[in-house]
Design a protein around this motif. Structure first.
Motif, short mmCIF file in Angstrom:
data_model
loop_
_atom_site.label_atom_id
_atom_site.label_comp_id
_atom_site.label_asym_id
_atom_site.label_seq_id
_atom_site.Cartn_x
_atom_site.Cartn_y
_atom_site.Cartn_z
N SER A 147 1.63 46.05 -1.40
CA SER A 147 0.41 46.82 -1.58
C SER A 147 -0.64 46.03 -2.34
O SER A 147 -1.82 46.02 -1.98
CB SER A 147 0.71 48.12 -2.34
OG SER A 147 1.40 49.04 -1.51
N GLN A 150 -1.97 43.45 0.00
CA GLN A 150 -2.78 44.00 1.08
C GLN A 150 -4.06 44.65 0.60
O GLN A 150 -5.07 44.65 1.30
CB GLN A 150 -1.95 44.97 1.90
CG GLN A 150 -0.86 44.29 2.72
CD GLN A 150 0.01 45.28 3.46
OE1 GLN A 150 -0.45 46.34 3.85
NE2 GLN A 150 1.28 44.96 3.63
N VAL A 151 -4.02 45.23 -0.61
CA VAL A 151 -5.23 45.90 -1.09
C VAL A 151 -6.36 44.90 -1.30
O VAL A 151 -7.54 45.26 -1.17
CB VAL A 151 -4.94 46.69 -2.39
CG1 VAL A 151 -4.82 45.77 -3.60
CG2 VAL A 151 -6.03 47.73 -2.63
N ASN A 154 -7.92 44.78 2.03
CA ASN A 154 -8.65 46.01 2.32
C ASN A 154 -9.94 46.09 1.52
O ASN A 154 -10.97 46.56 2.02
CB ASN A 154 -7.77 47.23 2.02
CG ASN A 154 -6.63 47.36 3.01
OD1 ASN A 154 -6.73 46.92 4.15
ND2 ASN A 154 -5.53 47.94 2.59
N THR A 278 -3.81 51.89 0.60
CA THR A 278 -2.84 50.80 0.65
C THR A 278 -2.09 50.66 -0.66
O THR A 278 -0.87 50.46 -0.67
CB THR A 278 -3.56 49.48 1.00
OG1 THR A 278 -4.21 49.62 2.27
CG2 THR A 278 -2.58 48.33 1.06
N SER A 297 2.02 59.47 6.54
CA SER A 297 0.77 58.74 6.75
C SER A 297 0.28 58.84 8.19
O SER A 297 -0.84 59.27 8.45
CB SER A 297 0.96 57.28 6.36
OG SER A 297 -0.19 56.54 6.67
N SER A 328 -4.03 54.38 5.90
CA SER A 328 -3.74 53.03 5.38
C SER A 328 -2.46 52.96 4.56
O SER A 328 -1.93 51.88 4.34
CB SER A 328 -4.91 52.55 4.53
OG SER A 328 -5.09 53.39 3.40
N SER A 329 -1.98 54.09 4.07
CA SER A 329 -0.79 54.07 3.22
C SER A 329 0.46 53.67 3.97
O SER A 329 1.49 53.34 3.36
CB SER A 329 -0.59 55.45 2.57
OG SER A 329 -0.34 56.43 3.55
N PHE A 331 0.97 51.02 6.19
CA PHE A 331 1.28 49.64 6.56
C PHE A 331 2.19 48.92 5.58
O PHE A 331 3.13 48.23 6.02
CB PHE A 331 -0.01 48.84 6.79
CG PHE A 331 0.23 47.52 7.46
CD1 PHE A 331 0.73 47.47 8.75
CD2 PHE A 331 -0.01 46.33 6.80
CE1 PHE A 331 0.96 46.25 9.38
CE2 PHE A 331 0.23 45.11 7.41
CZ PHE A 331 0.71 45.07 8.70
N PRO A 332 1.99 49.01 4.25
CA PRO A 332 2.96 48.36 3.35
C PRO A 332 4.38 48.87 3.56
O PRO A 332 5.34 48.09 3.55
CB PRO A 332 2.44 48.72 1.95
CG PRO A 332 1.00 49.02 2.13
CD PRO A 332 0.90 49.64 3.49
#
Length: 410
Positions: A147, A150-151, A154, A278, A297, A328-329, A331-332
Motif C-alpha cells: 500500500s 502503491q499510494v 496513486n 490504496t 472493494s 482502489s482498496s 489492488f494491494p
C-alpha cells in the motif's frame, strides 16, 4: 534499518522491523514516476486540438503506453526473480525521462506514440522491481508495504491532472520539459535504493531461497482457479479505471459543459480518492484478511458506479470520490494474495499483475475510444458502470489466511 530476510513469507520469529525509509524512498519515486506518466492522459484535450486527433487516435496513445508496459513487465519480473539487478530502477527511470522530453517537443503523431512507448518501457522496469523491494522491506507486513509503495503512484496520478491544469494547459506542451527535473530526482533516489538493495542481497546477488513457510504448497487446481478469479477482477477494475483516466474529462465537458481546467480538478478528486483507498486496502487486508477486502472493494463499489451516469454535477463529485476510494482498496490485497499463491515468484507476480493492469487499461482505452466515436461518451459510461458486478466472483477465492494460521500453530 531492517527488512524481511527473504522476498517471500517467513515465520514471525524470523522477521526484522519494517524498513520504512526504504518504503518511503520507493513510494516517493513511485509518486514522481506516475506523476510524470499521468501527464499524458491529462493533456489529451491539448493533444487532440494541437494534432487534430479523434478519440480512436487518443485511445491508441494510451494503448501504446500501456501495451509497452504490460508486455515487458512480466518478462522483467521473471528475469529479476533469478537475476536481481539493483540499479535497474534508475535505468528504467532514464527511459521515462527520455520519453518525457520527446513528448514535450514531438512534431507529429508518430513521435507522440514513440514518446508514449518509452514512458511505458520505463514503467515496465520500475514496477516489478519496486514491488519486490517493498516486500523485502516489509518486515512481514506485506499488505501495508504494498500500500505504501502503491499510494505513491496513486498520489502521483492524482497530481498529474492538477499540475497539467496549473502548468501545461496555460503555458503549452513545451512546459512538460520542466518535469524532467522530477525524473532526475527520481533517478538519484532510486540509485540510493539500488545501493541498499545490493548490500542486503549480498555478494553475487543470488535470489533468496524460499522459506519453509512457502514450501507448503497450495494445490495446483486451487491456484489456477484463484488466479483466474484475480485476473478477472483486475479486468473489471482497470477497464473501469481506463474509462475514468482517459475519458472522464470529456464526459464532464460533454454532459455539464465544464471547462477543461474544471474537469481536470474533478479528475484530481477521483485520483486523490484512489490514493486514500490504496493505503487503507493494504493495511486492512493485513488485519482482517485479503479476501474480505477484495470482495468488499470490487463488488461494493457497484452501487456508486451504477449511479454515476445519472447523477447531477453536485452528486458527481461525491460519487466519484467514493468510487475511487472503494475500488482502489482492492489492488494491494489482490497483489499480495497472488504472491502468496505463488511463493518465490514475487517479481513475476508483480510484473504479471502490474503488466496486466496496464495492458487492460490500454486495450480498454482503445476499445472505449472506438465506442465513444461510434455511440457517444454517455453510452460508454452506462456500459462500464456494470463492470464492478464481476466482483461476485471473489466468492471462489480460498481462505489462504487460515492455512497460514494452521502452519504457524503446527
Amino acid at each position: 534499518m531492517g527488512l524481511a530476510c527473504t522476498n517471500t513469507d517467513i515465520q514471525p520469529q524470523q522477521m526484522e522491523t519494517t524498513a520504512f525509509k526504504v518504503l518511503g524512498a520507493i513510494g516517493f519515486s513511485h509518486l514522481l514516476n506516475d506523476m510524470i506518466q499521468s501527464l499524458l492522459p491529462a493533456i489529451y484535450p491539448l493533444l487532440k486540438s494541437s494534432f487534430s486527433l479523434n478519440f480512436t487516435q487518443i485511445g491508441l496513445i494510451t494503448l501504446t503506453f500501456q501495451i509497452t508496459a504490460s508486455l515487458l513487465q512480466p518478462m522483467v519480473g521473471i528475469y529479476t526473480d533469478r537475476h536481481p539487478n539493483p540499479f535497474s530502477l534508475a535505468i528504467g527511470m532514464g527511459c521515462t525521462l527520455i520519453g518525457l522530453i520527446i513528448l514535450a517537443f514531438a512534431p507529429s503523431y508518430g513521435i507522440l506514440l514513440l514518446a508514449a512507448g518509452l514512458v511505458g518501457t520505463g514503467s515496465s522496469v520500475f514496477h516489478p522491481e519496486s514491488s519486490r523491494i517493498a516486500r523485502m522491506a516489509s518486515g512481514g507486513r506485506y499488505g501495508l508495504a504494498q500500500s505504501l509503495f502503491q499510494v505513491g503512484g496513486n498520489a502521483g496520478n492524482a497530481m498529474g491532472p492538477l499540475l497539467a491544469a496549473m502548468i501545461v494547459i496555460p503555458y503549452g506542451r513545451h512546459s512538460i520539459a520542466w518535469f524532467s527535473l522530477a525524473a532526475l530526482l527520481a533517478i538519484l533516489v532510486l540509485w540510493q535504493v539500488g545501493i541498499w538493495y545490493k548490500r542486503k542481497q549480498g555478494p553475487g546477488l543470488r535470489p533468496v531461497a524460499v522459506s519453509l513457510h512457502d514450501k507448503e504448497t497450495i494445490p495446483r487446481r486451487t491456484v489456477v482457479v484463484s488466479m483466474s478469479v484475480l485476473l478477472t477482477l483486475i479486468f473489471s477494475k482497470f477497464i473501469y479505471l481506463a474509462s475514468i483516466n482517459s475519458y472522464f474529462i470529456f464526459f464532464l465537458i460533454h454532459k455539464f459543459h465544464l471547462s477543461v481546467q474544471s474537469a481536470q480538478f474533478h479528475l484530481f478528486v477521483f485520483l486523490g480518492a484512489v490514493a486514500l483507498g490504496t493505503v487503507a486496502g493494504g493495511h486492512i487486508g493485513d488485519r482482517i484478511g485479503r479476501k474480505r477486502v477484495i470482495w468488499a472493494s470490487i463488488l461494493g463499489v457497484a452501487p456508486f458506479t451504477l449511479a454515476m451516469p445519472y447523477a447531477s454535477l453536485e452528486w458527481t463529485g461525491p460519487l466519484t470520490f467514493m468510487t475511487g476510494l472503494i475500488l482502489s482498496s482492492a489492488f494491494p490485497a489482490i497483489l499480495v494474495f497472488a504472491q502468496e499463491l505463488l511463493p518465490g515468484n514475487v517479481g513475476m507476480v508483480a510484473g504479471l499483475f502490474f503488466g496486466l493492469a496496464f495492458g487492460m487499461a490500454g486495450v480498454g482505452a482503445a476499445v472505449l475510444g472506438k465506442l465513444v466515436d461510434a455511440h457517444g461518451i454517455e453510452y460508454v459510461y452506462h456500459m462500464c458502470s456494470f463492470l464492478p458486478l464481476l466482483g461476485v466472483l471473489a466468492v471462489f477465492l480460498p481462505d489462504i489466511e487460515k492455512r497460514y494460521k494452521r502452519f504457524k500453530a503446527a
